[in-house]
Write a protein that holds these residues in place. Structure first.
Motif, PDB file in Angstrom:
ATOM      1  N   GLU A 544      38.535  44.138  52.528  1.00  0.00           N
ATOM      2  CA  GLU A 544      38.487  43.657  51.337  1.00  0.00           C
ATOM      3  C   GLU A 544      39.436  42.218  51.219  1.00  0.00           C
ATOM      4  N   LEU A 545      39.077  41.225  50.412  1.00  0.00           N
ATOM      5  CA  LEU A 545      39.405  40.271  50.343  1.00  0.00           C
ATOM      6  C   LEU A 545      39.877  40.012  49.253  1.00  0.00           C
ATOM      7  N   ASN A 546      41.555  39.642  48.486  1.00  0.00           N
ATOM      8  CA  ASN A 546      41.514  39.772  47.562  1.00  0.00           C
ATOM      9  C   ASN A 546      42.308  38.398  47.280  1.00  0.00           C
ATOM     10  N   ASN A 547      41.508  37.041  46.526  1.00  0.00           N
ATOM     11  CA  ASN A 547      41.560  36.160  46.292  1.00  0.00           C
ATOM     12  C   ASN A 547      42.672  35.566  45.305  1.00  0.00           C
ATOM     13  N   SER A 573      48.674  27.638  43.005  1.00  0.00           N
ATOM     14  CA  SER A 573      48.653  28.750  43.781  1.00  0.00           C
ATOM     15  C   SER A 573      47.827  29.282  44.535  1.00  0.00           C
ATOM     16  N   GLN A 574      47.781  29.599  45.882  1.00  0.00           N
ATOM     17  CA  GLN A 574      46.787  30.796  45.929  1.00  0.00           C
ATOM     18  C   GLN A 574      46.893  31.591  46.974  1.00  0.00           C
ATOM     19  N   THR A 575      47.198  32.986  46.895  1.00  0.00           N
ATOM     20  CA  THR A 575      47.767  33.693  47.750  1.00  0.00           C
ATOM     21  C   THR A 575      46.103  34.551  47.936  1.00  0.00           C
ATOM     22  N   ARG A 589      48.627  38.780  54.627  1.00  0.00           N
ATOM     23  CA  ARG A 589      48.769  37.832  52.848  1.00  0.00           C
ATOM     24  C   ARG A 589      49.556  36.705  52.636  1.00  0.00           C
ATOM     25  N   ASN A 590      48.375  35.928  52.850  1.00  0.00           N
ATOM     26  CA  ASN A 590      48.574  34.418  53.301  1.00  0.00           C
ATOM     27  C   ASN A 590      48.979  33.692  51.697  1.00  0.00           C
ATOM     28  N   SER A 591      50.016  32.663  51.054  1.00  0.00           N
ATOM     29  CA  SER A 591      49.570  32.138  49.986  1.00  0.00           C
ATOM     30  C   SER A 591      50.074  30.461  50.421  1.00  0.00           C
ATOM     31  N   PHE A 592      49.438  29.745  49.801  1.00  0.00           N
ATOM     32  CA  PHE A 592      48.726  28.494  49.877  1.00  0.00           C
ATOM     33  C   PHE A 592      49.064  27.651  47.913  1.00  0.00           C
ATOM     34  N   SER A 593      50.002  26.853  48.823  1.00  0.00           N
ATOM     35  CA  SER A 593      50.626  26.240  47.142  1.00  0.00           C
ATOM     36  C   SER A 593      50.416  24.401  47.424  1.00  0.00           C
TER      37      SER A 593
END
Length: 907
Positions: A544-547, A573-575, A589-593
């Motif tokens: 399961e992938l939550n974006n 911001s994207q998680t 849990r990867n975060s990009f911003s």
């Protein structure tokens, strides 16, 4: 120093403008008989040297205004189809001039002849529009819109697509209203050229910009077809039947209605004539160059297609617009493909891969959409969109592949794949926009939701032989029941506020949640149980992938003289939450911003010049497939795997364009260029099995290749396109010249070694088309291309190759309803390394006769007279050179009956 250089560049682009009193001329154009307004009348203003100053058209009320004029003497000329031209000498001194009502007198001359000789410029450049006068481009009487557009400078028509400045035009509208659901292919084929008065190529602003007045800099290329006044109401259509041995048919028909603000279209077809493409083209590192201009699809194989579609648009009043569309379709296809791949890296010296595959598919589906625009008041707009779709497909393939090293067998595979899949989906959006009392102050709220699901059966059976290493034989007999569900929810709110007379501020927030639920459990066949019971955990997937995405945007737009400037600063911001069960337990849990600036500068003036410059920074997060470390073994010699540790990439790009029309020489020129750099780009990491380098948890036989995505720096791309068009021999011929240079630098990893592939592509195009009359139409074109590919980790010379596309087409209506049509195309593909070159000649010809007052067309045609039809694709990468050939229908003779019906009237 860089910042000073950038400032200097912007100052040079913007330039300096002289300030002084600017005047205007306005008036109202009316019909002298009925005293009614004449919309879309041509308004041309010239100076005393007969040079164009400005041009425009009247609005629905017949009103027009020409602004930003200096003092001086002018000639005002007004024309409208079916009316005598109007001329008036004007002198502007210290004040603007309001002419008032201008009455045009009907001209008894035949309307069609008037439309040809009406005094309108062949090309008029406006602020966001390039306008072509259709009467300046001669076509045969039964030509389609697509054939008309081919003659217009700066436009490329190919395979149902229209391009300008290298960009595809995705929407064609008629008289400012939707038609054919905006589908360019349908419009190109079904709209008769003799209906068209003007073709407008518009840099269309976003819906929000048009409502709020705040220019966000976003533009979409759109074509608007302005019909002749006598063609604005009625119906038109065509039905046809084509027969060819053995028992092959093409039956299709369409009918289209126009009535004020109502449009209706219905079309259907059945076709088992299959694909008849005879093209080959070049792909370098996944990017296609020099697509052939033979104007027939590149699908290959033998196909049978069925379709039925309908479209309806109505505007019952000024407050409401409704659009409905539906489509049913089905197809069956079979194809045979051959691949010859020569590996070129030093480590792969002498290695060749050959593959043969048979593919069969049966698919079908239905879709529908509803769009409602409601404007309860001048201060409010409400948009509602709803779409539904459903599809099913059955596919089977048989593949045989062998890898040879110095003509000795290294490995082989025999694959049989089968799938049966169904999918359903729906999406909707609701938008509300409101204008406050203060001009320029607006509020917009938008909500978007979508849901799609798919399921079915998937099976893989393969036998793989390896002659070197510990792994000698692999057998796979697996079945799965894949299920995939995707949900997306998005909400956006934006606010605009005027901060000066010609500037405004925009603030917005967008929040998006995307959820992907995927399960594909592979079960191995258990001979003891005589059933598929053993779970292959390594190649199964369940996750399961939550974006989660958040965007905060602040932007300012303002206008200075002829310049429109808009700038935006976005914080994104994207998680991504990845909860994986198979093949391994993963909970990440990867975060990009990042900050994403955007700047757009656009300039247009009355001399007929348009220029634009933009800078944009974008962020791209990894996809769900790229993040899963699942092994894809559909071809065990070429295994693919995801990478849960991927990071987002950022691209900085600059683009510019310039359009110019010289009224004296009638020449039209457009120049465009782009430059982009990508940080942390997602590239391929390929590992070639040598018997001792299998990654943990993966069996990599000798000679097999494992590819997974990786982050690397160093990707960049640059390109420049130039096109020029001008008439020759007293406007009897149109000459089009074009050229482009494209350069790309792409990093990759091969056997853990980083390398760069540098590709350069030079292309020239020459096109000569006739503009004689409606009896003879000819065109001749040549497109040579020269390409170079260099790899920094390769101990050999650069790879260089040449391609050439030539074509000739002619239609001659020579006697008593008889017409001869012929096309001859030649495609040359030069030799590269040890792969031989190719040269194909495709000659088609037809003879037709018009019957029943030119409504019925009987045609006998021959395609591929020289029997050289073939679909050959060449793909050049840093690892290999590959030729692919797909079976197509070759020489066939056809008999066709086509009936055209039309009944059109005025407003």
């Amino acid at each position: 120093m860089r910042s000073k250089g950038l400032i200097l560049l912007l100052l040079l682009f913007i330039g300096f403008n002289a300030f002084g009193q600017r005047l205007a001329i306005d008036g109202i154009v009316l019909d002298s008989t009925y005293k009614k307004p004449l919309p879309s009348a041509n308004i041309v203003l010239r100076d005393n040297l007969d040079s164009l100053v400005q041009a425009t058209i009247s609005n629905q009320e017949g009103e027009f205004i020409i602004k930003d004029l200096p003092k001086g003497a002018y000639q005002l000329r007004i024309s409208f189809v079916g009316f005598k031209p109007y001329r008036q000498s004007i002198t502007l001194t210290d004040a603007s001039l309001s002419i008032g009502k201008i009455y045009l007198v009907e001209d008894p001359t035949d309307l069609d002849s008037v439309s040809v000789t009406a005094e309108a410029e062949a090309v008029v450049l406006k602020k966001d529009t390039v306008e072509f006068n259709a009467s300046a481009y001669k076509t045969t009487e039964d030509a389609s819109l697509g054939e008309l557009l081919k003659k217009m400078p700066g436009l490329e028509v190919e395979e149902g697509k229209v391009k300008t400045q290298g960009k595809e035009i995705t929407k064609i509208i008629v008289d400012g209203k939707p038609f054919f659901d905006g589908n360019p292919a349908s419009a190109l084929e079904n709209i008769p050229a003799n209906m068209v008065k003007k073709v407008q190529v518009i840099d269309e602003k976003s819906e929000e910009t048009r409502f709020t007045g705040h220019d966000d800099g976003k533009r979409t290329k759109v074509i608007n077809i302005e019909t002749k006044p006598e063609k604005k109401k009625g119906y038109f259509g065509r039905s046809s039947l084509t027969y060819s041995q053995p028992s092959r048919y093409n039956l299709n028909g369409n009918i289209n209605f126009l009535r004020k603000d109502d449009r209706f279209s219905l079309n259907g077809s059945y076709n088992n004539l299959g694909s008849t493409s005879g093209q080959n083209y070049v792909i370098v590192n996944g990017q296609e160059f020099d697509a052939s201009n033979l104007n027939i699809p590149q699908r290959g194989g033998i196909t049978e297609n069925r379709s039925l579609g309908g479209y309806y648009y109505t505007k019952p009043n000024d407050k409401l617009e409704v659009t409905l569309s539906f489509r049913l379709n089905g197809s069956e296809s079979s194809s045979f493909n051959e691949i010859s791949r020569q590996f070129i890296q030093t480590a792969d010296e002498g290695r060749i891969y050959n593959e043969q595959s048979e593919n069969n598919s049966n698919s079908g589906g239905q879709s529908g959409s509803l769009r409602v625009v409601y404007k309860p008041s001048k201060k409010d707009e409400i948009f509602f969109n709803q779409s539904l779709n459903q599809s099913r497909s059955t596919r089977s393939s048989r593949l045989s592949g062998v890898t040879l090293v110095d003509d000795q067998l290294l490995n082989s595979t025999e694959n049989l794949n089968y799938s049966n899949a169904t999918s359903d989906g729906w999406s909707n959006s609701l938008t509300w926009r409101h204008k406050f009392k203060k001009k320029g102050r607006t509020l917009s709220i938008k909500s978007t939701n979508s849901l799609s699901s798919s399921g079915g059966i998937d099976s893989v059976r393969s036998e793989n032989i390896f002659t070197t290493g510990d792994i000698e034989n692999q057998l796979f007999d697996q079945i799965s029941d894949p299920n995939n569900v995707n949900r997306r929810h998005s909400a956006e709110i934006s606010y605009t506020e005027p901060i000066a007379e010609k500037s405004s501020l925009r603030l917005s927030y967008n929040g998006t949640l995307s959820v992907t639920d995927n399960q594909r459990l592979l079960l191995d066949f258990n001979e003891g149980n005589d059933a598929y019971t053993d779970l292959d955990e390594q190649r199964s997937s369940e996750f399961e992938l939550n974006n989660f995405s958040h965007k905060v945007n602040s932007g300012i737009s303002f206008k200075v003289s002829d310049f429109n400037l808009s700038t935006n600063l976005i914080y994104q911001s994207q998680t991504i939450e990845n909860m994986q069960v198979y093949p391994n337990t993963v909970d990440t849990r990867n975060s990009f911003s990042g900050l994403l600036p955007y700047l757009s500068i656009r300039k247009s003036n009355k001399e007929g010049k348009q220029s634009s410059l933009s800078f944009r920074r974008t962020m791209r997060a990894p996809s769900a497939t790229q993040l899963q470390d699942v092994l894809d073994n559909r071809n065990p010699l070429f295994i693919r795997q995801g990478n849960p540790n991927l990071n987002a990439s950022f691209t900085n790009s600059i683009s510019l364009s310039h359009l110019e029309f010289n009224e004296k020489t009638r020449s039209y020129i457009q120049v465009s260029g782009s430059l982009s750099f990508t940080e942390n780009s997602i590239v391929s990491n390929t590992l070639v099995g040598d018997g001792a380098n299998s990654p943990e948890g993966v069996l990599l036989p000798v000679g097999a290749r494992l590819t997974k995505p990786e982050n690397l720096a160093g990707r960049m791309a640059a390109g420049i396109n130039v096109s020029l068009s001008k008439p020759l021999k007293g406007k009897k011929l149109n000459l089009g010249l074009g050229g482009s240079i494209n350069y790309s630098r792409n990093p990759q990893l091969l056997n853990e070694v980083s390398q760069l592939t540098k590709s350069t592509n030079y292309r020239v195009s020459v096109r000569l088309s006739s503009n004689f009359n409606d009896k003879l139409d000819m065109s001749l074109s040549a497109n040579p291309t020269y390409s170079m590919v260099d790899n920094t980790n390769r101990e050999q010379n650069d790879r260089k190759y040449f391609t050439l596309s030539n074509s000739f087409r002619a239609t001659w209506k020579f006697w008593n309803g008889f017409s001869l049509n012929t096309s001859l195309s030649n495609r040359v593909q030069g030799r590269i390394e040890d792969i031989a070159g190719t040269s194909l000649w495709i000659w088609n010809m037809s003879l037709s006769k018009k019957l029943l007052k030119k409504k019925l067309d009987f045609r006998v045609s021959a395609t591929d007279i020289l029997q050289q039809n073939a679909l050959i694709n060449r793909n050049v990468t840093s690892e290999y050179i590959q030729n692919t050939e797909t079976n197509v229908l070759r020489q066939v003779f056809r008999f066709s009956l086509s009936y055209k019906f039309t009944k059109m009237g005025g407003n």
